[in-house]
Design a protein around this motif. Structure first.
Motif, short mmCIF file in Angstrom:
data_model
loop_
_atom_site.label_atom_id
_atom_site.label_comp_id
_atom_site.label_asym_id
_atom_site.label_seq_id
_atom_site.Cartn_x
_atom_site.Cartn_y
_atom_site.Cartn_z
N ALA A 147 -10.65 26.74 -9.02
CA ALA A 147 -9.96 26.24 -7.82
C ALA A 147 -8.45 26.21 -8.03
N GLY A 148 -8.03 25.79 -9.23
CA GLY A 148 -6.60 25.74 -9.53
C GLY A 148 -5.96 27.11 -9.50
N VAL A 149 -6.66 28.10 -10.05
CA VAL A 149 -6.13 29.48 -10.04
C VAL A 149 -6.02 30.00 -8.61
N LEU A 150 -7.02 29.70 -7.77
CA LEU A 150 -6.97 30.15 -6.38
C LEU A 150 -5.81 29.50 -5.63
N ALA A 177 -1.38 21.19 -5.80
CA ALA A 177 -2.82 21.11 -6.09
C ALA A 177 -3.15 21.91 -7.35
N ALA A 178 -2.52 23.08 -7.51
CA ALA A 178 -2.77 23.89 -8.70
C ALA A 178 -2.28 23.19 -9.96
N ALA A 179 -1.11 22.54 -9.86
CA ALA A 179 -0.55 21.86 -11.02
C ALA A 179 -1.44 20.73 -11.52
N GLN A 180 -2.21 20.13 -10.61
CA GLN A 180 -3.11 19.05 -11.00
C GLN A 180 -4.37 19.58 -11.70
N SER A 234 0.84 25.92 -19.16
CA SER A 234 1.02 27.29 -19.65
C SER A 234 0.42 28.30 -18.67
N THR A 235 -0.71 27.94 -18.05
CA THR A 235 -1.33 28.83 -17.06
C THR A 235 -0.46 28.94 -15.82
N ILE A 236 0.05 27.80 -15.36
CA ILE A 236 0.96 27.79 -14.21
C ILE A 236 2.18 28.66 -14.51
N GLY A 237 2.71 28.52 -15.74
CA GLY A 237 3.90 29.29 -16.12
C GLY A 237 3.66 30.78 -16.05
N LEU A 238 2.49 31.23 -16.51
CA LEU A 238 2.18 32.66 -16.46
C LEU A 238 2.06 33.15 -15.03
N LEU A 239 1.35 32.39 -14.19
CA LEU A 239 1.14 32.80 -12.80
C LEU A 239 2.43 32.72 -11.98
N GLN A 240 3.36 31.86 -12.40
CA GLN A 240 4.59 31.65 -11.64
C GLN A 240 5.39 32.93 -11.45
#
Length: 309
Positions: free
Chosen positions: A15-18, A240-243, A248-254
């Motif tokens: 869900a976070g990735v979406l 919502a994704a950050a939660q 590190s995942t957020i940083g890559l997708l950013q």
């Protein structure tokens, strides 16, 4: 129990990735395309409409979510309100420069600004939050600075659009990090603080006959109203994704967002991108790779579940 917990964590991650993909897709492709569709409207008028309709949309979400008490609590806290006034001013500057840049053929520079932003966040963390850099992160910042310097030397001037976007959004993120307010509440208050100025400006343009909106072009009116939606949705999805995801995942997708902006600028709108630009962006991407690898290596290991029995 452990299997159920692992399945729950997997669903949370998916869900976070979406959410993250939706946010960065909008910032990288949908939002700049949206602003291109209203390029006939002066940037200040687009900004004013963006603020007003974002306020309406955010208030609607708060009404649906029954979060009025949290909104009132934040509005009556002097220290929070002062900081949110500062963040509102910073995000307004960011929005205005971004709108002007997109509609003036500077999508490549906007992408550069948002590529620089994660590295600038590191520097701001050191300066204001007493965070420490490891040697790899220091090297990443130096390499990124060389990329910006290469662009400045080749063009004869600093890439000010990229730098203003990076600094305004970086400082905005710093302020929001230290304000104890939920993302939707904070966004709503920022929009509400800017709304009187936006409405005053729109009234001024209407009185002077300079207003472009609501003069019979229903398509244009609808697009201006939808700027509120395209402003609020990615911010909410990002929160919502950050939660749900690791930083590190957020940083890559950013990096998907500025990559989309760069592709649009070069391939869809034919903006100039020569060898010096390629070298400069290559240095920025190298810096991001160094920083990302360093972040992944320094991230705490995920604890292994205890074996049954």
């Amino acid at each position: 129990m452990e299997t159920g917990s692992a399945a729950s964590e997997a669903r949370r991650t998916r869900a976070g990735v979406l959410y993250a993909l939706a946010a960065f897709f909008m910032w990288g492709l949908a939002v700049p395309l949206h602003f291109k569709l209203v390029s006939a409207v002066p940037a200040l008028q687009i900004l004013a409409h963006r603020i007003v309709w974002a306020s309406v949309f955010a208030l609607g979400l708060i009404l649906i979510g029954r979060q009025w008490r949290k909104l009132v609590e934040a509005l009556t806290s002097g220290s929070r309100l002062l900081l949110l006034c500062l963040s509102a001013g910073l995000i307004a500057i960011n929005w205005l420069i971004y709108i002007w840049a997109v509609n003036s053929g500077h999508l490549v520079q906007t992408s550069l600004g948002y590529f620089i932003n994660p590295l600038l966040n590191v520097v701001l963390g050191v300066l204001f939050l007493r965070e420490r850099l490891n040697p790899a992160q220091i090297a990443a910042c130096v390499v990124a600075a060389l990329g910006v310097l290469a662009l400045a030397v080749s063009s004869g001037e600093m890439p000010w659009v990229a730098l203003v976007l990076a600094f305004s959004f970086g400082c905005y993120g710093l302020v929001r990090k230290i304000v104890p307010v939920a993302p939707l509440i904070g966004f709503c208050i920022e929009s509400l603080l800017l709304t009187p100025l936006a409405l005053g400006y729109l009234a001024h343009t209407a009185v002077n006959g300079q207003s472009v909106a609501f003069r019979g072009d229903l398509r244009l009116d609808a697009l201006l109203i939808l700027t509120g939606l395209s402003t609020a949705l990615p911010l909410i999805w990002f929160a919502a994704a950050a939660q749900k995801l690791k930083l590190s995942t957020i940083g890559l997708l950013q990096y998907l967002a500025p990559s989309g902006q760069l592709a649009l600028g070069v391939f869809a709108y034919g903006e100039a991108f020569g060898r010096i630009d390629a070298m400069a962006f290559g240095l920025i991407w190298l810096a991001l790779a160094i920083y990302t690898v360093s972040a992944l290596r320094s991230a705490p290991p995920v604890p292994k579940p205890a074996s049954a029995g």
